[in-house]
Design an enzyme around this catalytic site. Structure first.
Site, mmCIF file in Angstrom:
data_model
loop_
_atom_site.group_PDB
_atom_site.id
_atom_site.type_symbol
_atom_site.label_atom_id
_atom_site.label_comp_id
_atom_site.label_asym_id
_atom_site.label_seq_id
_atom_site.Cartn_x
_atom_site.Cartn_y
_atom_site.Cartn_z
ATOM 1 N N HIS A 122 0.800 -1.172 0.039
ATOM 2 C CA HIS A 122 -0.038 -0.296 -0.209
ATOM 3 C C HIS A 122 0.981 1.168 -0.296
ATOM 4 C CE1 HIS A 122 -3.842 2.148 0.028
ATOM 5 N NE2 HIS A 122 -3.654 2.821 1.169
ATOM 6 N N LYS A 174 0.017 7.902 -6.483
ATOM 7 C CA LYS A 174 -0.580 7.445 -5.572
ATOM 8 C C LYS A 174 0.031 6.085 -5.116
ATOM 9 C CE LYS A 174 -4.157 9.119 -3.156
ATOM 10 N NZ LYS A 174 -3.694 10.141 -2.632
#
Length: 56
Positions: free
Chosen positions: A11, A36
């Site tokens: 992540h 991102k």
């Protein structure tokens, strides 16, 4: 005691520098790569933390 904490490969990768129980610097890799939720190794964040803490 100096601790360089690293979170990588899942992540949002990030790094943080803690000295004697105080947070000196912390950064997420996505701030440098502009990607991102960047899961890569946080080389830029580590460099930033060490530089900000006076170790690089």
């Amino acid at each position: 005691m100096k601790i360089l904490g690293i979170s990588a490969f899942y992540h949002d990768s990030a790094a943080a520098l803690v000295i004697d129980g105080q947070i000196v610097a912390a950064a997420q890799e996505e701030r440098f790569t502009r990607k991102k939720h960047d899961p890569s190794f946080p080389a830029n964040a580590v460099t930033y933390c060490l530089h900000y803490g006076g170790y690089a």
